[in-house]
Write an enzyme that holds these catalytic residues in place. Structure first.
Site, PDB file in Angstrom:
ATOM      1  N   LYS A  78       0.909  -1.119   0.166  1.00  0.00           N
ATOM      2  CA  LYS A  78       0.086  -0.071   0.225  1.00  0.00           C
ATOM      3  C   LYS A  78       0.822   1.457   0.053  1.00  0.00           C
ATOM      4  CE  LYS A  78      -4.021  -2.305   2.075  1.00  0.00           C
ATOM      5  NZ  LYS A  78      -3.317  -3.506   2.631  1.00  0.00           N
TER       6      LYS A  78
HETATM    7  O1  LIG Z   1      -9.447  -3.493   1.275  1.00  0.00           O
HETATM    8  C1  LIG Z   1      -8.335  -4.141   1.719  1.00  0.00           C
HETATM    9  C2  LIG Z   1      -7.132  -4.034   1.152  1.00  0.00           C
HETATM   10  C3  LIG Z   1      -6.300  -5.049   1.656  1.00  0.00           C
HETATM   11  N1  LIG Z   1      -6.718  -5.869   2.704  1.00  0.00           N
HETATM   12  C4  LIG Z   1      -5.582  -6.856   2.929  1.00  0.00           C
HETATM   13  O2  LIG Z   1      -6.050  -8.109   2.614  1.00  0.00           O
HETATM   14  C5  LIG Z   1      -5.527  -9.196   3.850  1.00  0.00           C
HETATM   15  C6  LIG Z   1      -6.853  -9.780   4.272  1.00  0.00           C
HETATM   16  O3  LIG Z   1      -6.643 -10.806   5.356  1.00  0.00           O
HETATM   17  P1  LIG Z   1      -7.769 -11.717   5.757  1.00  0.00           P
HETATM   18  O4  LIG Z   1      -7.283 -12.272   6.917  1.00  0.00           O
HETATM   19  O5  LIG Z   1      -8.154 -12.623   4.742  1.00  0.00           O
HETATM   20  O6  LIG Z   1      -8.789 -10.804   6.180  1.00  0.00           O
HETATM   21  C7  LIG Z   1      -4.732  -8.558   4.807  1.00  0.00           C
HETATM   22  O7  LIG Z   1      -3.319  -8.333   4.343  1.00  0.00           O
HETATM   23  C8  LIG Z   1      -5.528  -7.055   4.363  1.00  0.00           C
HETATM   24  O8  LIG Z   1      -4.201  -5.889   4.606  1.00  0.00           O
HETATM   25  C9  LIG Z   1      -7.826  -6.228   3.305  1.00  0.00           C
HETATM   26  O9  LIG Z   1      -8.166  -6.793   4.078  1.00  0.00           O
HETATM   27  N2  LIG Z   1      -8.692  -5.042   2.721  1.00  0.00           N
END
Ligand SMILES: O=c1ccn([C@@H]2O[C@H](COP(=O)(O)O)[C@@H](O)[C@H]2O)c(=O)[nH]1
Length: 269
Positions: A96
């Site tokens: 990001k």
């Molecule tokens: O809008 C967003 C952008 C990035 N993320 C990222 O994805 C993963 C989600 O992890 P889970 O364990 O599947 O919930 C995490 O690295 C976030 O920083 C997001 O969730 N939403």
């Protein structure tokens, strides 16, 4: 070199569209019986990548969980990225980043292109210094996923705010990405991030001609039905992303492999 969008189309055709996150949460290290130190981090991340990078088209290491261990953690991240690419997965590094143009050029040099010390295939970027500030990363055939409408509950107020032209902030980001992808033969290199947790109808993605990263699937509560309601039955160009919901099945590699295969199958069933 073939651009990211075309490489992604090929990878998805071979391995499906699930994007597997490598998120070494401290709580997951505990659950895997590992120490919260660089050694535990490395064991966790390399075990996960050994399994996941042979199963899915895209793996998405979350940089924050590596940066939290300082330079040794970043060294582990570099090994994870290299290891995943060696195993045939595309690496979308979730960092990001986003800054004024000259600094954005330095972030690009850090993560994209053959000379990058941590060489990913794509990175997540933030457009909130203006979409134009991302210019140093555009047009080189590398993958970018621009935050448009993120999955977190706090995001709507800002990202659904209306601009003077009547569009939401999120829609205007999607439209800028679409402009970058215009004329791309298969899929353009500029994707957007759209959480699987948002309401259907918030965004028009029809002109994007680029990939959509859809986090929020699994641990944040979004289901396969939600994905289909949001993006259509075939999920064209969509990469549903799941981290914790798959990783919680480790450390046994067989259980981890079964979990990622079940998740993949749920997307096509
Ligand atoms: O809008 C967003 C952008 C990035 N993320 C990222 O994805 C993963 C989600 O992890 P889970 O364990 O599947 O919930 C995490 O690295 C976030 O920083 C997001 O969730 N939403």
């Amino acid at each position: 070199m073939t651009g990211f969008g075309a490489r992604l189309v090929e990878a998805v055709a071979a391995r499906g569209n699930l994007c597997a996150g490598i998120d070494p949460h401290p709580g997951l290290l505990d659950a895997w019986g590992l120490d919260r130190d660089p050694g535990g981090l490395e064991k966790f991340a390399l075990t996960a990548v050994d399994v996941l990078a042979e199963e899915v088209s895209v793996v998405k290491p979350q940089s924050a969980f590596f940066e939290a261990y300082g330079p040794p953690g970043v060294a582990v991240l570099a090994r994870v990225v290299e290891h995943a690419r060696d195993r045939g997965a595309l690496v979308l590094l979730d960092v990001k980043r986003g800054d004024i143009g000259s600094t954005m050029a330095a972030y690009t040099a850090a993560y994209l292109g053959d000379a990058a010390p941590i060489r990913a295939d794509a990175i997540t970027v933030s457009p909130y210094l203006g979409f134009g500030s991302l210019a140093p990363a555009l047009g080189a055939g590398e993958g970018l996923f621009v935050l448009a409408r993120t999955s977190n509950p706090e995001a709507g107020g800002l990202q659904n705010a209306l601009l003077a032209n009547g569009k939401t902030v999120a829609q205007s980001i999607v439209d800028e990405a679409a402009r970058c992808n215009a004329g791309a033969a298969s899929l353009g290199d500029v994707g957007v991030v759209v959480g699987a947790t948002i309401e259907p109808g918030e965004l028009d993605l029809t002109g994007l001609n680029g990939p959509v990263l859809a986090p929020g699937f699994g641990a944040q509560g979004a289901t396969v039905d939600d994905l289909r309601r949001l993006f259509g039955a075939d999920l064209p160009g969509v990469l549903p992303a799941s981290s914790r919901d798959v990783l919680r099945h480790g450390p046994d590699p067989v259980a981890l492999r079964d979990a990622v295969r079940r998740t993949q199958a749920s997307l096509t069933g």
